[in-house]
Design a protein around this motif. Structure first.
Motif, PDB file in Angstrom:
ATOM      1  N   UNK A 124       0.849  -1.191   0.000  1.00  0.00           N
ATOM      2  CA  UNK A 124       0.000   0.000   0.000  1.00  0.00           C
ATOM      3  C   UNK A 124       0.880   1.235   0.000  1.00  0.00           C
ATOM      4  N   UNK A 125       0.638   2.157  -0.935  1.00  0.00           N
ATOM      5  CA  UNK A 125       1.437   3.386  -0.866  1.00  0.00           C
ATOM      6  C   UNK A 125       1.008   4.223   0.328  1.00  0.00           C
ATOM      7  N   UNK A 126       1.924   5.046   0.795  1.00  0.00           N
ATOM      8  CA  UNK A 126       1.555   5.965   1.873  1.00  0.00           C
ATOM      9  C   UNK A 126       0.596   7.006   1.321  1.00  0.00           C
ATOM     10  N   UNK A 127      -0.049   7.706   2.230  1.00  0.00           N
ATOM     11  CA  UNK A 127      -0.959   8.745   1.758  1.00  0.00           C
ATOM     12  C   UNK A 127      -0.116   9.849   1.121  1.00  0.00           C
TER      13      UNK A 127
ATOM     14  N   UNK B  49      -1.823   9.781   9.020  1.00  0.00           N
ATOM     15  CA  UNK B  49      -0.633  10.546   9.414  1.00  0.00           C
ATOM     16  C   UNK B  49      -0.396  10.450  10.913  1.00  0.00           C
ATOM     17  N   UNK B  50      -1.512  10.469  11.660  1.00  0.00           N
ATOM     18  CA  UNK B  50      -1.418  10.373  13.119  1.00  0.00           C
ATOM     19  C   UNK B  50      -0.808   9.022  13.505  1.00  0.00           C
ATOM     20  N   UNK B  51      -1.319   8.016  12.834  1.00  0.00           N
ATOM     21  CA  UNK B  51      -0.761   6.687  13.088  1.00  0.00           C
ATOM     22  C   UNK B  51       0.730   6.677  12.783  1.00  0.00           C
TER      23      UNK B  51
ATOM     24  N   UNK C  94       2.951   9.153  12.305  1.00  0.00           N
ATOM     25  CA  UNK C  94       3.884  10.059  12.973  1.00  0.00           C
ATOM     26  C   UNK C  94       3.879   9.914  14.479  1.00  0.00           C
ATOM     27  N   UNK C  95       2.753   9.460  15.041  1.00  0.00           N
ATOM     28  CA  UNK C  95       2.670   9.440  16.505  1.00  0.00           C
ATOM     29  C   UNK C  95       2.466   8.029  17.049  1.00  0.00           C
ATOM     30  N   UNK C  96       1.402   7.390  16.578  1.00  0.00           N
ATOM     31  CA  UNK C  96       1.018   6.130  17.224  1.00  0.00           C
ATOM     32  C   UNK C  96       2.063   5.037  16.994  1.00  0.00           C
ATOM     33  N   UNK C  97       2.490   4.898  15.736  1.00  0.00           N
ATOM     34  CA  UNK C  97       3.442   3.816  15.460  1.00  0.00           C
ATOM     35  C   UNK C  97       4.790   4.053  16.137  1.00  0.00           C
ATOM     36  N   UNK C  98       5.332   5.293  16.093  1.00  0.00           N
ATOM     37  CA  UNK C  98       6.557   5.524  16.870  1.00  0.00           C
ATOM     38  C   UNK C  98       6.364   5.240  18.356  1.00  0.00           C
ATOM     39  N   UNK C  99       5.181   5.579  18.885  1.00  0.00           N
ATOM     40  CA  UNK C  99       4.927   5.289  20.296  1.00  0.00           C
ATOM     41  C   UNK C  99       4.945   3.795  20.543  1.00  0.00           C
ATOM     42  N   UNK C 100       4.306   3.075  19.643  1.00  0.00           N
ATOM     43  CA  UNK C 100       4.280   1.613  19.791  1.00  0.00           C
ATOM     44  C   UNK C 100       5.690   1.038  19.710  1.00  0.00           C
ATOM     45  N   UNK C 101       6.495   1.619  18.838  1.00  0.00           N
ATOM     46  CA  UNK C 101       7.887   1.168  18.740  1.00  0.00           C
ATOM     47  C   UNK C 101       8.614   1.452  20.040  1.00  0.00           C
ATOM     48  N   UNK C 102       8.385   2.655  20.578  1.00  0.00           N
ATOM     49  CA  UNK C 102       8.995   2.997  21.868  1.00  0.00           C
ATOM     50  C   UNK C 102       8.564   2.007  22.942  1.00  0.00           C
ATOM     51  N   UNK C 103       7.277   1.672  22.910  1.00  0.00           N
ATOM     52  CA  UNK C 103       6.764   0.754  23.938  1.00  0.00           C
ATOM     53  C   UNK C 103       7.453  -0.598  23.829  1.00  0.00           C
TER      54      UNK C 103
ATOM     55  N   UNK D  25      -2.724   0.176   8.646  1.00  0.00           N
ATOM     56  CA  UNK D  25      -2.918  -0.344   7.292  1.00  0.00           C
ATOM     57  C   UNK D  25      -4.369  -0.216   6.854  1.00  0.00           C
ATOM     58  N   UNK D  26      -5.264  -0.539   7.765  1.00  0.00           N
ATOM     59  CA  UNK D  26      -6.683  -0.452   7.433  1.00  0.00           C
ATOM     60  C   UNK D  26      -7.059   0.991   7.120  1.00  0.00           C
ATOM     61  N   UNK D  27      -6.475   1.913   7.851  1.00  0.00           N
ATOM     62  CA  UNK D  27      -6.758   3.327   7.601  1.00  0.00           C
ATOM     63  C   UNK D  27      -6.224   3.754   6.235  1.00  0.00           C
ATOM     64  N   UNK D  28      -5.007   3.323   5.925  1.00  0.00           N
ATOM     65  CA  UNK D  28      -4.426   3.684   4.620  1.00  0.00           C
ATOM     66  C   UNK D  28      -5.241   3.057   3.503  1.00  0.00           C
ATOM     67  N   UNK D  29      -5.644   1.822   3.736  1.00  0.00           N
ATOM     68  CA  UNK D  29      -6.486   1.155   2.736  1.00  0.00           C
ATOM     69  C   UNK D  29      -7.774   1.957   2.529  1.00  0.00           C
ATOM     70  N   UNK D  30      -8.424   2.323   3.608  1.00  0.00           N
ATOM     71  CA  UNK D  30      -9.675   3.078   3.496  1.00  0.00           C
ATOM     72  C   UNK D  30      -9.433   4.420   2.821  1.00  0.00           C
ATOM     73  N   UNK D  31      -8.252   4.992   3.081  1.00  0.00           N
ATOM     74  CA  UNK D  31      -7.920   6.250   2.415  1.00  0.00           C
ATOM     75  C   UNK D  31      -7.914   6.051   0.907  1.00  0.00           C
ATOM     76  N   UNK D  32      -7.204   5.023   0.465  1.00  0.00           N
ATOM     77  CA  UNK D  32      -7.099   4.813  -0.993  1.00  0.00           C
ATOM     78  C   UNK D  32      -8.450   4.452  -1.597  1.00  0.00           C
TER      79      UNK D  32
END
Lengths: 448, 463
Positions: free
Chosen positions: A229-232, A353-355, A357-366, A399-406
């Motif tokens: 899936x391409x990024x937004x 973008x929120x996912x 820039x914020x959520x995924x890096x947070x999850x990585x930190x966790x 991924x689901x969000x990006x999919x829904x975006x496209x």
């Protein structure tokens, strides 16, 4: 029509009419399906091969026939009569005439115009169908892409559950945990496996949906798809621009516009001929018994005393107004749909973008910090795996969000009747589902 | 500094006379308190006779009898205590009164290398500096509050007028941020006492607002000691990676300290062989008592926070239970050289920042598990299947930023697999100064060694 579709999608379509060129099309299809499928390729295959679309193209054939028909004069009518005497002294009397409807001569150009407009309107409608199919193909392609990645992530969830259950079994073997604890972990693993099965089925179904859209069967369904899936994209078109675009270039609106104008012309035609009855002119020959042969023109004139086509005109007027209403409705709805879909698009893009820039890096930190806590023996493997699992779930949500975006974007393209101007689209495949949970990012395996 | 001198009626020369009426008919004629008061008065009289000029030089409140002794002096009236890792509160002699200034404030404190936290303490120290006075001293404490919350100071175990007892709301108004209160009283006892906040105790003590309050007798009691150590026991909750103790913790403490240091941050107690050693323990842990076990010696508990135990009531011990809120003093002769462990015997109290919700991994066979988990977590390694002993050597793996290993300080032979409330008593025949003399080398034949095969055969040991 093909040119129109090409203009709007950048891809060729073709009405396969059983000509030798069709074979070339088949070869082209095999070439398209031979290498990894992309969104554009899938659209091209569908435009060339979707049976329903081909069926719609046939409608164009019908309409074209109508147009040809409209260009022809009504056939002249030939009539003849022979009179036989009933008594012996009589002679046989004969009469012949050819009569051609006369009004046709005057109305022919107008009728041709109406028919042509009808044809154009039909063409637009069919092209619109093609574009709708394009949108659906793009959406389904996106769905397949997403499903593939979601399945890959779900496999990681199963892996994590498997490791946790494995640990529990080893603990049980060492006498450290209860049967209850082990059964709980094993049940959790089974649950994860069942969810994987569901995800795999969803992938299969999405692939089949795409197969239907591309009109594929047999060996051709073995196509592969590796593109992620391409990024937004980084920028979006303005709302005003999109609304204008929709009104200007949407084919169904154009078709409705043509339809309305067609009805207007038909109405004009009916009005201009309302005082003409049937006018027939012809030649007439007559031979009386024993008399000279007579030859002369005939004129038959219908007197429009009772029927002045009021009903027809009223009907056409109503139809014309209907056409106008339909056009208004389409335009209003199109603008509204564009607004709604764009709002959806913007929300999904913001979420993505929120996912990212914020959520995924947070999850990585966790996960990183959990690994540190594990190293310091503050938490155990189950807690560490849970952190990893939650990271994977966050990736799934992303991924689901990006999919829904496209999907929303494909919808929007359909709604504005053509490809959206793309900003600087990230071309490379994004490293979406490749969380790097530890200082040694060497064991990347989620790239399948 | 905002100095408030309220509560003046109590600040004025309070003396033993005000105590006298309370030992009235309804009280046993000779309580410990009145006895001490009288002793103090007697001593005071004696001192006046002996040091007439000094005494005359000090202004006495008009009409009031001088009820305290001139300030007891280090080296002359007492041998000062040693506070490993700690500090002492300085004082000035102002008109025959020992004047101290305690400043309650936030303090950055290091518990052990690698673990710092923002605590609350006094005068830049956690715990607060040890107060050292002498029986008969008149003491005046100015207490300045530089904390964001109200506070008080309670002189734990010290006999004094009720108004000086420092319980917020009960004996006084709590000291507001920015205010300075004055506490003043005459010390009429000897022994090991403590001081701590008595306002929002749960928070303020959990954050470190405690200290030792040592009162030496004017005349030595019992055999004279050569070394006198003061150690405050305390417990904390600091999550690995966090930077402040959690005052809400009730059971799961993970930093156990001696003078606010966790091993390997604790400084050793250094003595010369043959010296008589006194160790004073105070315990202001939130929830735990600490059985402190000393290796190598039998000791006697010579004092509780109630005072000295008569010789005939003392018995030999190797472990002294120091209940929370109490002090215990032990004495022994350090006749055996060596490096001797001294630690709390609660095994979780000799662990640093241990995770208590770990899965039980003992005996788990990890073969293949690492390979299974590493695709998901590349840094993973199965641990704990043989216990926690390897934790000392885990420093190569990334751990939370502000944290210390659960166990482990370097010993001369290997890692010492303990942490927390653990320190060393180092007894040496010869000492160069007061510093750490390094590791003890046992004389040949006095150390456990790997048994050799021929020995085993000789002794019929079949392995």
């Amino acid at each position: 029509m093909a040119a129109l579709v090409e203009e709007r999608t950048g891809l060729k379509t073709r009405w396969n009419q059983g000509t030798p060129e069709d074979a070339q099309v088949q070869q082209h299809l095999d070439a398209l399906l031979g290498s990894d499928l992309t969104s554009d390729r899938a659209v091209e295959v569908a435009l060339l091969n979707n049976p329903s679309l081909q069926g719609t193209y046939e409608e164009l054939g019908v309409s074209q026939a109508d147009m040809v028909q409209a260009g022809l004069l009504t056939n002249p009518s030939f009539s003849g009569s022979v009179g036989f005497p009933l008594s012996s002294e009589g002679v046989t009397e004969s009469e012949f005439s050819i009569v051609q409807g006369f009004v046709d001569l005057f109305t022919l150009p107008l009728r041709k115009r109406v028919a042509k407009e009808q044809f154009i309107a039909d063409t637009l409608r069919v092209a619109h169908e093609a574009l709708a199919t394009t949108a659906e193909v793009r959406q389904t392609f996106t769905e397949v892409q997403a499903r593939q990645q979601l399945v890959a992530l779900r496999r990681e969830v199963v892996q994590a559950a498997d490791a946790a259950a494995d640990l529990s079994a080893r603990q049980r073997a060492a006498g450290n945990v209860t049967e209850l604890a082990l059964a709980t972990e094993q049940a959790s693993l089974e649950q994860a496996r069942l969810e994987l099965a569901q995800d795999e089925l969803a992938l299969f179904e999405a692939r089949e949906h795409l197969n239907r859209l591309m009109g594929l069967f047999g060996a051709r369904v073995q196509w592969t798809l590796v593109e992620k899936l391409p990024e937004v994209p980084t920028i979006e078109s303005s709302l005003e621009h999109l609304e204008t675009l929709a009104i200007r270039q949407r084919l169904d609106i154009d078709a409705a516009r043509k339809q309305a104008s067609l009805l207007w012309n038909a109405l004009e035609l009916a009005r201009s001929t309302r005082f003409f009855g049937r006018v027939e002119v012809g030649v007439h020959t007559h031979r009386d018994a024993n008399g000279p042969r007579l030859f002369g023109p005939t004129l038959s004139l219908e007197l429009p005393i009772f029927d002045q086509r009021q009903a027809l005109i009223a009907k056409l007027e109503a139809q014309y107004r209907q056409g106008e209403d339909r056009l208004t409705e389409l335009s209003v709805n199109a603008r509204s749909e564009v607004r709604a879909t764009r709002a959806r698009l913007m929300t999904l893009r913001n979420m993505a973008e929120r996912y990212q820039k914020v959520v995924l890096p947070l999850r990585t930190t966790i996960v990183d910090e959990s690994q540190r806590q594990y190293n310091a023996m503050q938490i155990g493997l189950p807690a560490l795996l849970l952190a990893r699992r939650e990271q994977v779930e966050a990736w799934r949500a992303y991924l689901e969000t990006v999919r829904d975006y496209w999907m929303a974007r494909a919808d929007l393209e359909r709604l504005v009747g053509g490809r959206l101007p793309t900003g600087p689209l990230p071309t490379g495949t994004p490293e979406a589902p490749t969380p790097t949970p530890s200082p040694e990012p060497t064991h990347e395996h989620h790239d399948h | 500094m905002n100095t408030t001198t309220t509560d003046d009626p109590q600040g004025a020369p309070e003396d033993t006379r005000s105590e006298e009426p309370r030992t009235g008919p309804d009280v046993p004629a000779l309580t410990r308190r009145s006895l001490l008061a009288r002793t103090g008065a007697t001593l005071a009289t004696g001192a006046l006779l002996m040091h007439g000029r000094d005494a005359r030089a000090q202004p006495a409140a008009p009409g009031a009898k001088q009820a305290h002794l001139p300030p007891g002096r280090e080296g002359r009236d007492y041998r000062p205590v040693v506070v490993p890792n700690g500090a002492k509160l300085p004082w000035r002699d102002v008109g025959g009164v020992k004047v101290f200034h305690l400043v309650a404030q936030e303090v950055e404190h290091e518990f052990a290398p690698g673990l710092k936290a923002t605590c609350w303490g006094y005068n830049g120290h956690v715990h607060g500096p040890t107060i050292e006075v002498v029986e008969g001293d008149r003491v005046r404490f100015y207490v300045t509050n530089k904390l964001p919350a109200h506070t008080t100071v309670h002189w734990h175990g010290v006999l004094l007028p009720s108004g000086m007892d420092g319980v917020g709301g009960l004996n006084q108004k709590a000291i507001a941020p920015g205010e300075t209160y004055r506490y003043e009283f005459t010390v009429r006892q000897s022994g090991t006492c403590m001081y701590h906040s008595h306002h929002d105790e749960m928070t303020q003590m959990a954050l470190g607002m405690v200290g030792m309050f040592i009162i030496h007798p004017r005349k030595p009691v019992g055999p004279r000691v050569d070394r006198d150590f003061a150690i405050m026991l305390h417990e904390w909750r600091i999550d690995p990676g966090a930077r402040r103790p959690d005052p809400n913790e009730m059971t799961d403490f993970n930093i156990l300290t001696m003078n606010a240091k966790a091993f390997p941050g604790t400084a050793p107690l250094v003595v010369r062989q043959g010296e008589r050693v006194r160790i004073r323990f105070g315990n202001l842990s939130a929830m735990d008592h600490h059985p402190i076990h000393l290796h190598g010696f039998q000791f006697r508990i010579t004092e509780t926070d109630g005072g000295r135990i008569p010789d005939n009531a003392q018995w030999p011990e190797t472990t002294v239970l120091v209940p929370t809120g109490s002090t215990r003093t032990i004495e022994f002769v350090a006749d055996e050289p060596g490096d001797w462990a001294m630690h709390c015997h609660m095994t979780h109290h000799v662990m640093n920042q241990m995770g208590h919700d770990l899965p039980n991994m003992i005996g788990v066979k990890p073969d293949g598990l690492d390979a299974k988990v590493r695709p998901l977590l590349p840094g993973y390694m199965t641990m704990g299947q043989t216990g926690m002993g390897d934790m000392g050597g885990m420093h190569h793996m990334p751990v939370p930023a502000n944290s210390i290993p659960m166990v482990g300080g370097k010993g001369p032979y290997d890692d010492i697999t303990m942490g927390g409330m653990f320190t060393l008593l180092k007894v040496r025949a010869k000492l160069d100064g007061e510093g750490d003399p390094g590791w003890y080398t046992p004389p040949p034949g006095t150390q456990a060694q790997l048994a050799q095969a021929d020995e085993l055969r000789r002794d019929g040991i079949d392995v």
